[in-house]
Design a protein around this motif. Structure first.
Motif, mmCIF file in Angstrom:
data_model
loop_
_atom_site.group_PDB
_atom_site.id
_atom_site.type_symbol
_atom_site.label_atom_id
_atom_site.label_comp_id
_atom_site.label_asym_id
_atom_site.label_seq_id
_atom_site.Cartn_x
_atom_site.Cartn_y
_atom_site.Cartn_z
ATOM 1 N N UNK A 176 48.014 -25.504 -16.201
ATOM 2 C CA UNK A 176 47.236 -26.353 -15.312
ATOM 3 C C UNK A 176 47.981 -26.512 -13.978
ATOM 4 N N UNK A 177 47.226 -26.817 -12.918
ATOM 5 C CA UNK A 177 47.848 -27.061 -11.619
ATOM 6 C C UNK A 177 48.725 -28.304 -11.698
ATOM 7 N N UNK A 178 49.871 -28.272 -11.020
ATOM 8 C CA UNK A 178 50.710 -29.464 -10.912
ATOM 9 C C UNK A 178 50.040 -30.451 -9.952
ATOM 10 N N UNK A 179 50.470 -31.719 -9.965
ATOM 11 C CA UNK A 179 49.930 -32.662 -8.969
ATOM 12 C C UNK A 179 50.296 -32.189 -7.551
ATOM 13 N N UNK A 180 49.486 -32.609 -6.552
ATOM 14 C CA UNK A 180 49.796 -32.253 -5.160
ATOM 15 C C UNK A 180 51.099 -32.908 -4.734
ATOM 16 N N UNK A 181 51.887 -32.178 -3.966
ATOM 17 C CA UNK A 181 53.132 -32.741 -3.430
ATOM 18 C C UNK A 181 52.793 -33.725 -2.306
#
Length: 536
Positions: A176-181
């Motif tokens: 899954x995509x990581x949270x936005x930085x």
């Protein structure tokens, strides 16, 4: 669905989950929201298992209204695979084989076919392949008979957070995509933010997989492109050289206004910024002149802790001719998103091999392959299985004893016959070679039979002389071997056959055997004679 739009309240459109045997933890479970009302409170769905012949899972008319006119809170249902009756394949990747005529839809069983992935020779319950969870998240009234809103058709998207079209190939398996930085800008200037994902497996090396990083423009807190008083600024231009070539100085960078506020106000965002810089800390004849540090290289790790480096160059060696002691490379730790455990991605089991024997009990094996790249982590799953197999029993041939000695001739004079026999040790089984004959007969001829009135008298005389001779021989044997004593002859055994020629036996057993090795002739004795020689 459009033809029955008055009877349908919500249509759920599902994104393909491919392939069907892919582990559950490789991709997040799909989800959707839907509505029900007093007229339309039955939930049905059907989804294909792919690739497969025509297998599917689903629910039919699951009633979400309770008996007391309330709404169910939660339904959890484990699902088994069904056969649509249109294709006769037996494995996930069987070639197309249409079923003619088409059959009715039916649940698959564990005894459908030995090559089926669900096969169980003991006929146990079939494996569960999916689970659906239906949970109430809100309600607009207390009872099932609440009048609904005027909704003609509500389409529930399975992945509302992914509104943009996903062009990721099905052969590329990602985390899954990581949270936005955080945004790279803390002011109202435009910046960037980043998110990452990991490539877990590439099922088809000929199909390239997209990038694992995604960037998005952003601005500092409180700033928005829609705000009429916001200035639209360009990116910062590269820093200027340091103002000094030795010691501490300053450097600056600039940017310009791309768009002034729509409300006509002045831009209050700075267009220039300055910072301190140090070049060649030691300004002496023994120091060397170096350039400023370059930009940091990318982190050496794609997840977790790694290292990054930056470099600079020597502009001028020391004036006194000494060696330059300034460092030209600098390194420091860098942190990337947390590493996640990567599951094994395995191919389906191969078909079972042939049994290791052609008859009786043996072994058979099957294998599968590791599809995940080896560098993604260790996989402790077994790649080969073995089990016992049973084929029809091996044939057992007939086995016989050796032939006995020939019997005495069945007549005392003239032509007769002798016989010999052998016994069956093992009967033939499972198609083995049948037993041959167990009795053999051969002709024999004794002296001519005498004719006339004195024949019987002569026979009696010869028999008496024979008995005397045998008795004399026994006496001699007794004198020569005084320690070898025999018991009297036993009675004749019953005839081995009722007709056609059989044999009888009798024995004389040693009564007392000498321990001396020189008396080797002191043995048990055996006699045979023919019997029941009349034809059957």
């Amino acid at each position: 669905v459009s033809s029955q739009s008055d009877e349908v309240l919500t249509v759920i459109k599902a994104k393909a989950q491919w392939p069907a045997w892919q582990p559950l933890n490789v991709r997040a479970a799909p989800s959707a929201e839907f509505s029900v009302d007093r007229h339309r409170h039955l939930m049905s769905f059907l989804t294909m298992l792919g690739p497969s012949p025509d297998w599917n899972v689903g629910l039919s008319a699951e009633d979400l209204c309770t008996k007391d006119c309330g709404w169910v809170q939660k339904v959890v249902q484990d699902l088994i695979p069904w056969d649509a009756g249109t294709d006769s394949g037996v494995t996930y990747e069987s070639p197309n084989k249409p079923t003619v005529p088409q059959e009715k839809i039916r649940p698959l069983t564990s005894l459908d076919h030995p090559q089926s992935p669900f096969y169980d020779p003991e006929g146990g319950s079939i494996k569960l392949v999916a689970r659906v969870v239906i949970e109430r998240i809100a309600r607009k009234g207390e009872q099932c008979n609440i009048v609904p809103d005027n909704i003609d058709d509500i389409v529930a998207d399975l992945a509302p957070e992914e509104k943009e079209e996903d062009d990721t190939p099905e052969t590329c398996i990602y985390s899954n995509w990581s949270p936005w930085s955080a945004c790279s800008s803390s002011t109202c200037e435009k910046g960037k933010r980043m998110r990452q994902r990991m490539l877990k497996a590439q099922l088809d090396l000929s199909v390239p997989c997209p990038d694992t990083q995604d960037f998005q423009p952003c601005m500092g807190p409180g700033c928005s492109d829609e705000d009429g008083s916001t200035c639209m600024m360009s990116d910062w231009i590269t820093w200027s050289p340091c103002s000094v070539s030795c010691g501490m100085g300053t450097r600056s960078r600039e940017r310009y206004v791309k768009q002034f506020p729509e409300d006509g106000s002045m831009c209050k965002v700075p267009t220039e910024e300055t910072e301190k810089c140090i070049v060649n800390e030691e300004c002496s004849p023994s120091s060397c002149l170096v350039t400023e540090w370059g930009e940091w290289d990318e982190c050496s790790a794609s997840c977790g802790t790694g290292m990054k480096r930056r470099h600079r160059m020597i502009k001028m060696t020391p004036a006194d001719g000494s060696m330059c002691k300034a460092e030209t490379t600098e390194a420091e730790k860098c942190m990337m998103p947390e590493c996640h455990t990567i599951p094994c991605l395995l191919s389906p089991w191969s078909e079972w091999s042939d049994c290791s024997v052609t008859c009786g009990k043996g072994m058979r094996t099957r294998q599968r392959m590791l599809k995940s790249a080896a560098e993604l982590g260790d996989c402790n799953e077994e790649l080969e299985q073995a089990e016992k197999c049973m084929l029809p029993e091996c044939p057992i041939d007939c086995e016989l004893t050796e032939w006995s000695q020939w019997s005495e001739c069945n007549t005392s004079c003239g032509k007769g016959h002798m016989i010999r026999t052998r016994m069956i040790k093992i009967e033939p089984q499972f198609g083995g070679i049948a037993c041959p004959e167990t009795v053999q007969r051969t002709k024999c001829r004794v002296r001519k039979c005498l004719r006339g009135p004195g024949m019987e008298k002569r026979r009696w005389k010869e028999a008496r002389e024979k008995r005397r001779s045998e008795q004399a021989k026994k006496n001699i044997d007794s004198e020569q071997y005084p320690v070898c004593r025999l018991k009297p002859w036993t009675a004749w055994t019953e005839c081995s056959t009722l007709c056609g020629g059989g044999i009888q036996e009798r024995y004389m057993m040693v009564k007392k055997r000498s321990k001396s090795t020189q008396f080797t002739s002191c043995k048990d004795k055996k006699e045979l004679r023919a019997c029941n020689v009349h034809p059957c």
